[in-house]
Enzyme design. Structure first.
Site, PDB file in Angstrom:
ATOM      1  N   VAL A 104       1.425  -9.705  -2.215  1.00 12.28           N
ATOM      2  CA  VAL A 104       0.278  -9.775  -1.316  1.00 12.28           C
ATOM      3  C   VAL A 104      -0.254 -11.204  -1.407  1.00 12.28           C
ATOM      4  O   VAL A 104      -0.620 -11.668  -2.494  1.00 12.28           O
ATOM      5  CB  VAL A 104      -0.824  -8.771  -1.720  1.00 12.28           C
ATOM      6  CG1 VAL A 104      -1.964  -8.798  -0.716  1.00 12.28           C
ATOM      7  CG2 VAL A 104      -0.251  -7.363  -1.860  1.00 12.28           C
ATOM      8  N   ILE A 105      -0.257 -11.905  -0.269  1.00 18.41           N
ATOM      9  CA  ILE A 105      -0.752 -13.281  -0.221  1.00 18.41           C
ATOM     10  C   ILE A 105      -2.075 -13.287   0.531  1.00 18.41           C
ATOM     11  O   ILE A 105      -2.179 -12.726   1.623  1.00 18.41           O
ATOM     12  CB  ILE A 105       0.270 -14.218   0.462  1.00 18.41           C
ATOM     13  CG1 ILE A 105       1.598 -14.202  -0.320  1.00 18.41           C
ATOM     14  CG2 ILE A 105      -0.286 -15.644   0.549  1.00 18.41           C
ATOM     15  CD1 ILE A 105       2.714 -15.002   0.324  1.00 18.41           C
ATOM     16  N   LEU A 160       0.810  -1.220   0.000  1.00 18.81           N
ATOM     17  CA  LEU A 160       0.000   0.000   0.000  1.00 18.81           C
ATOM     18  C   LEU A 160       0.843   1.269   0.000  1.00 18.81           C
ATOM     19  O   LEU A 160       0.379   2.320  -0.445  1.00 18.81           O
ATOM     20  CB  LEU A 160      -0.957   0.023   1.191  1.00 18.81           C
ATOM     21  CG  LEU A 160      -2.264  -0.734   1.017  1.00 18.81           C
ATOM     22  CD1 LEU A 160      -3.097  -0.669   2.294  1.00 18.81           C
ATOM     23  CD2 LEU A 160      -3.063  -0.229  -0.169  1.00 18.81           C
ATOM     24  N   GLU A 161       2.058   1.192   0.470  1.00 19.10           N
ATOM     25  CA  GLU A 161       2.922   2.371   0.511  1.00 19.10           C
ATOM     26  C   GLU A 161       3.643   2.630  -0.817  1.00 19.10           C
ATOM     27  O   GLU A 161       4.194   3.709  -1.032  1.00 19.10           O
ATOM     28  CB  GLU A 161       3.961   2.237   1.634  1.00 19.10           C
ATOM     29  CG  GLU A 161       3.382   2.302   3.031  1.00 19.10           C
ATOM     30  CD  GLU A 161       2.692   1.019   3.463  1.00 19.10           C
ATOM     31  OE1 GLU A 161       1.613   1.131   4.085  1.00 19.10           O
ATOM     32  OE2 GLU A 161       3.195  -0.091   3.171  1.00 19.10           O
ATOM     33  N   GLU A 184      -6.915 -14.795   5.803  1.00 21.93           N
ATOM     34  CA  GLU A 184      -8.256 -15.168   6.240  1.00 21.93           C
ATOM     35  C   GLU A 184      -9.207 -13.989   6.351  1.00 21.93           C
ATOM     36  O   GLU A 184     -10.379 -14.171   6.655  1.00 21.93           O
ATOM     37  CB  GLU A 184      -8.156 -15.893   7.585  1.00 21.93           C
ATOM     38  CG  GLU A 184      -7.387 -17.197   7.489  1.00 21.93           C
ATOM     39  CD  GLU A 184      -7.254 -17.879   8.845  1.00 21.93           C
ATOM     40  OE1 GLU A 184      -7.882 -17.428   9.823  1.00 21.93           O
ATOM     41  OE2 GLU A 184      -6.519 -18.872   8.910  1.00 21.93           O
ATOM     42  N   THR A 185      -8.718 -12.780   6.123  1.00 25.45           N
ATOM     43  CA  THR A 185      -9.575 -11.599   6.240  1.00 25.45           C
ATOM     44  C   THR A 185      -9.672 -10.888   4.893  1.00 25.45           C
ATOM     45  O   THR A 185      -9.022 -11.266   3.923  1.00 25.45           O
ATOM     46  CB  THR A 185      -9.001 -10.615   7.280  1.00 25.45           C
ATOM     47  OG1 THR A 185      -7.774 -10.071   6.771  1.00 25.45           O
ATOM     48  CG2 THR A 185      -8.750 -11.300   8.618  1.00 25.45           C
ATOM     49  N   ARG A 207       6.310 -17.265  -9.120  1.00 22.61           N
ATOM     50  CA  ARG A 207       6.200 -16.052  -9.931  1.00 22.61           C
ATOM     51  C   ARG A 207       7.399 -15.127  -9.742  1.00 22.61           C
ATOM     52  O   ARG A 207       7.794 -14.428 -10.663  1.00 22.61           O
ATOM     53  CB  ARG A 207       4.894 -15.334  -9.606  1.00 22.61           C
ATOM     54  CG  ARG A 207       3.703 -16.023 -10.243  1.00 22.61           C
ATOM     55  CD  ARG A 207       2.379 -15.712  -9.561  1.00 22.61           C
ATOM     56  NE  ARG A 207       1.290 -16.406 -10.225  1.00 22.61           N
ATOM     57  CZ  ARG A 207       1.025 -17.696 -10.115  1.00 22.61           C
ATOM     58  NH1 ARG A 207       1.784 -18.464  -9.356  1.00 22.61           N
ATOM     59  NH2 ARG A 207       0.011 -18.245 -10.755  1.00 22.61           N
ATOM     60  N   HIS A 226      -8.453  -8.092   4.184  1.00 21.15           N
ATOM     61  CA  HIS A 226      -7.317  -7.187   4.011  1.00 21.15           C
ATOM     62  C   HIS A 226      -6.645  -7.372   2.645  1.00 21.15           C
ATOM     63  O   HIS A 226      -6.241  -6.404   2.003  1.00 21.15           O
ATOM     64  CB  HIS A 226      -6.312  -7.404   5.146  1.00 21.15           C
ATOM     65  CG  HIS A 226      -5.169  -6.449   5.145  1.00 21.15           C
ATOM     66  ND1 HIS A 226      -5.323  -5.111   5.413  1.00 21.15           N
ATOM     67  CD2 HIS A 226      -3.845  -6.643   4.901  1.00 21.15           C
ATOM     68  CE1 HIS A 226      -4.150  -4.514   5.334  1.00 21.15           C
ATOM     69  NE2 HIS A 226      -3.235  -5.422   5.024  1.00 21.15           N
TER      70      HIS A 226
END
Length: 173
Positions: A95-96, A66-67, A99-100, A141, A102
């Site tokens: 970004v993996i 996000l930064e 469970e949320t 990847r 986010h």
């Protein structure tokens, strides 16, 4: 019938010929090192692609994906003000899914912000932020010896720069 132009027939200001003459190009690389092993591979691939055309990479690190867009905007502005602007930018991170929700926010908002920045500023930008389900997918990847998405992101930024130069929107250095 439409025929495809052969490389030998390409004009001297075509994206391909410009891509071959990017020596001295300054490329800003902003990486999120949330996952160090993945970040190492992404950066190695990006550096190799940038150096392969004789360009220079300047690397900055931020905590998370996000930064990255804000850091690119800040650093591009600082480069212009200092008289040493960057010609292109590369975003690297991972970004993996957890469970949320986010993951959805980070993946979607970082990609949206990078696209907004690229379009608004006419910035040649390669997005190498991986968005994956598992660590295994991320490593496959990221690895230079496998899918090399870091190298692909750098190549995308350089290709966009070549297009920008071919359109005479930015002079070659």
């Amino acid at each position: 019938m439409v025929s495809q132009r052969r490389d030998a027939d390409a004009p001297k200001d075509s994206p391909k010929s410009i891509l071959e003459s990017l020596a001295g190009t300054r490329v800003l690389v902003v990486e999120a090192r949330y996952y160090d092993d993945i970040a190492d591979e992404l950066l190695a691939g990006a550096r190799a692609a940038i150096e392969a055309v004789g360009a220079e990479a300047r690397v900055f690190t931020v905590p998370g994906a996000l930064e990255i867009p804000a850091a690119i905007a800040i650093l591009m502005d600082a480069g212009r003000k200092a008289g040493g602007p960057y010609d292109a930018a590369v975003a690297l991170g991972c970004v993996i899914r957890g469970e949320t929700g986010h993951y959805d926010i980070v993946a979607g908002e970082s990609a949206r912000a990078l696209m907004d920045l690229s379009v608004a500023e006419h910035l040649p930008l390669g997005n190498g932020i991986l968005t994956v389900e598992t660590m295994e997918q991320a490593l496959a990847r990221a690895r230079v010896s496998d899918m090399n998405k870091g190298g692909g992101a750098a190549e995308a930024a350089l290709s966009l720069l070549a297009i920008k130069r071919a359109a005479n929107l930015e002079p070659a250095r």
